[in-house]
Design a protein around this motif. Sequence first.
Motif, PDB file in Angstrom:
ATOM      1  N   ILE A  50       0.838  -1.207   0.000  1.00  0.00           N
ATOM      2  CA  ILE A  50       0.000   0.000   0.000  1.00  0.00           C
ATOM      3  C   ILE A  50       0.869   1.252   0.000  1.00  0.00           C
ATOM      4  CG2 ILE A  50      -1.694   1.339   1.338  1.00  0.00           C
ATOM      5  CD1 ILE A  50      -2.808  -1.346   2.377  1.00  0.00           C
ATOM      6  N   LYS A  51       1.936   1.247   0.780  1.00  0.00           N
ATOM      7  CA  LYS A  51       2.857   2.393   0.818  1.00  0.00           C
ATOM      8  C   LYS A  51       3.510   2.606  -0.555  1.00  0.00           C
ATOM      9  CE  LYS A  51       3.943   1.871   5.742  1.00  0.00           C
ATOM     10  NZ  LYS A  51       5.002   1.544   6.729  1.00  0.00           N
ATOM     11  N   GLU A  52       3.837   1.489  -1.228  1.00  0.00           N
ATOM     12  CA  GLU A  52       4.430   1.589  -2.565  1.00  0.00           C
ATOM     13  C   GLU A  52       3.430   2.167  -3.568  1.00  0.00           C
ATOM     14  OE1 GLU A  52       7.550   1.057  -3.695  1.00  0.00           O
ATOM     15  OE2 GLU A  52       8.099   0.844  -1.577  1.00  0.00           O
ATOM     16  N   ASP A 100       1.110   4.255  -2.830  1.00  0.00           N
ATOM     17  CA  ASP A 100       0.975   5.676  -2.523  1.00  0.00           C
ATOM     18  C   ASP A 100       2.085   6.498  -3.169  1.00  0.00           C
ATOM     19  OD1 ASP A 100      -1.300   5.163  -1.088  1.00  0.00           O
ATOM     20  OD2 ASP A 100      -0.317   5.147   0.867  1.00  0.00           O
ATOM     21  N   LYS A 101       3.266   5.923  -3.303  1.00  0.00           N
ATOM     22  CA  LYS A 101       4.360   6.619  -3.979  1.00  0.00           C
ATOM     23  C   LYS A 101       4.086   6.728  -5.478  1.00  0.00           C
ATOM     24  CE  LYS A 101       7.911   4.750  -0.863  1.00  0.00           C
ATOM     25  NZ  LYS A 101       9.097   3.843  -0.814  1.00  0.00           N
ATOM     26  N   ARG A 102       3.477   5.697  -6.023  1.00  0.00           N
ATOM     27  CA  ARG A 102       3.333   5.587  -7.473  1.00  0.00           C
ATOM     28  C   ARG A 102       2.042   6.181  -8.037  1.00  0.00           C
ATOM     29  NH1 ARG A 102       6.644   1.440  -5.862  1.00  0.00           N
ATOM     30  NH2 ARG A 102       8.230   0.775  -7.382  1.00  0.00           N
ATOM     31  N   LYS A 103       1.025   6.335  -7.208  1.00  0.00           N
ATOM     32  CA  LYS A 103      -0.259   6.785  -7.745  1.00  0.00           C
ATOM     33  C   LYS A 103      -0.161   8.204  -8.284  1.00  0.00           C
ATOM     34  CE  LYS A 103      -2.148   7.822  -3.120  1.00  0.00           C
ATOM     35  NZ  LYS A 103      -3.175   7.406  -2.137  1.00  0.00           N
ATOM     36  N   LEU A 104      -0.896   8.456  -9.359  1.00  0.00           N
ATOM     37  CA  LEU A 104      -0.813   9.740 -10.058  1.00  0.00           C
ATOM     38  C   LEU A 104      -1.450  10.869  -9.261  1.00  0.00           C
ATOM     39  CD1 LEU A 104      -1.662   8.609 -13.712  1.00  0.00           C
ATOM     40  CD2 LEU A 104       0.568   8.724 -12.572  1.00  0.00           C
ATOM     41  N   TYR A 105      -2.402  10.515  -8.409  1.00  0.00           N
ATOM     42  CA  TYR A 105      -3.089  11.502  -7.578  1.00  0.00           C
ATOM     43  C   TYR A 105      -3.785  10.755  -6.443  1.00  0.00           C
ATOM     44  CZ  TYR A 105      -6.699   9.868 -10.826  1.00  0.00           C
ATOM     45  OH  TYR A 105      -7.516   9.067 -11.599  1.00  0.00           O
ATOM     46  N   ASP A 154      15.711   5.083  -3.357  1.00  0.00           N
ATOM     47  CA  ASP A 154      14.597   4.371  -2.728  1.00  0.00           C
ATOM     48  C   ASP A 154      14.823   2.864  -2.851  1.00  0.00           C
ATOM     49  OD1 ASP A 154      12.222   4.860  -1.310  1.00  0.00           O
ATOM     50  OD2 ASP A 154      11.016   4.210  -3.004  1.00  0.00           O
ATOM     51  N   PRO A 155      14.696   2.104  -1.759  1.00  0.00           N
ATOM     52  CA  PRO A 155      14.902   0.648  -1.856  1.00  0.00           C
ATOM     53  C   PRO A 155      13.834  -0.012  -2.717  1.00  0.00           C
ATOM     54  CG  PRO A 155      14.029   1.253   0.307  1.00  0.00           C
ATOM     55  CD  PRO A 155      14.377   2.536  -0.390  1.00  0.00           C
ATOM     56  N   LYS A 156      14.199  -1.049  -3.419  1.00  0.00           N
ATOM     57  CA  LYS A 156      13.259  -1.788  -4.271  1.00  0.00           C
ATOM     58  C   LYS A 156      12.324  -2.634  -3.408  1.00  0.00           C
ATOM     59  CE  LYS A 156      16.069  -2.009  -8.463  1.00  0.00           C
ATOM     60  NZ  LYS A 156      17.040  -0.962  -8.042  1.00  0.00           N
ATOM     61  N   PHE A 157      11.065  -2.654  -3.802  1.00  0.00           N
ATOM     62  CA  PHE A 157      10.066  -3.430  -3.059  1.00  0.00           C
ATOM     63  C   PHE A 157       9.887  -4.793  -3.694  1.00  0.00           C
ATOM     64  CE2 PHE A 157       5.616  -4.863  -2.980  1.00  0.00           C
ATOM     65  CZ  PHE A 157       5.447  -5.070  -1.630  1.00  0.00           C
ATOM     66  N   TYR A 158       9.933  -5.841  -2.854  1.00  0.00           N
ATOM     67  CA  TYR A 158       9.694  -7.206  -3.316  1.00  0.00           C
ATOM     68  C   TYR A 158       8.640  -7.848  -2.426  1.00  0.00           C
ATOM     69  CZ  TYR A 158      13.986  -6.708  -6.034  1.00  0.00           C
ATOM     70  OH  TYR A 158      14.951  -6.270  -6.912  1.00  0.00           O
ATOM     71  N   LEU A 159       7.741  -8.594  -3.044  1.00  0.00           N
ATOM     72  CA  LEU A 159       6.715  -9.297  -2.264  1.00  0.00           C
ATOM     73  C   LEU A 159       7.335 -10.441  -1.471  1.00  0.00           C
ATOM     74  CD1 LEU A 159       4.043  -9.415  -5.069  1.00  0.00           C
ATOM     75  CD2 LEU A 159       3.724  -8.282  -2.872  1.00  0.00           C
TER      76      LEU A 159
END
Length: 357
Positions: A270-272, A274-279, A351-356
């Motif tokens: 979810i945090k990732e 939030d960084k990526r969403k356009l708005y 920014d650190p890469k996110f992995y599942l």
Amino acid sequence: MKKNKKEVSSPYMYFTKSEETIYRTDETQKQEIFKRLKKRKMKKQALSIISFVLAFAVLVSGFYVGKKGIEKFLVLRQEEKAHSDALLPDDVLKDLEGLSEEEKWAYLYEKYPELLDVKFPAGILYDYALYYAKNPQTIGYLKIDGTKIDTPVVQADNDKYYLRHDFNGNSTSYGAVFATYKANFKPFDRNTLLYGHNMFDGERFAALANYKSIDYFKKHPIIHFDTLFEKHDWKVYAVILTNGSTQSNNGYFFDFTFDNCSDTCFEEYIKELDKRKLYDTGVDLLPTDKLITLCTCTYEFDDARLIVIARMVREGESSEVNTKLADFKDTPVKYPESFYDDQKNNPYKDDPKFYLY
């Protein structure tokens, strides 16, 4: 004794200087004429070749456009008919009102005797009985009000099948809107991935491209996605642009395709987002929520994907969305790393890469 005059074999020997000059000039002019004629001939040949190539290109493109036009006409016409045949008419829906579940099915079997030969899964909603009868790979129905997205959703054992086949099983570049082969719907996975082509004529998932505009979101904040067993509304939470593979993003892929992950992992996801969403849509998202992720191609950068993520309306919650809460973010949008390759400033370079997990 007189010396014999030396014989000269030159053809110019009997010409005065002026005559010789004239003769040489005429010869030069002849050569130039020959050259011009040769160039003209070559030009004509070149023009003939170019004309042939252009005519061939026009013929081929005309054939291609004609073929695509015919394909579109046939595909959409067949789909329109299938859609019309599978939707329960208003008079039937009216007759079904007030009946028990058992009585509804008895009515449908009497109205549509062909359904008697269909083996329906237990608990299927009668609304989608005719769709299932036409294609047993039907798993639900997707609709976004005011758009062309109004379609049954299918699922095959091979995700590639419905990339090139429509709902009726016809081979076509339009494909169909489909769920991944691993998706579960009874109950829902934490994240359900739905694919559709972004067709230039506005078909399939082309309308999703409009979600890049916050104003469009405000007009279409709700997605309707039913399974064969449950009806649900979904609130759009995020719209992102990301890459479709590791090859197109320096070896990294932001995995929006997962079906399930741990609660802690989902909170980080979810945090990732939030960084990526356009708005900001103003819609909240909890670690206990269920998501649908609609994916299609887009063309802002190489191998780009447009992702629209919506969460299921919770039990007892209103389906209304307060779109006045939607706003642009204070922080920059995070795009794939490769997006910044030709730019000097990447605000997320450390920014650190996110992995599942």
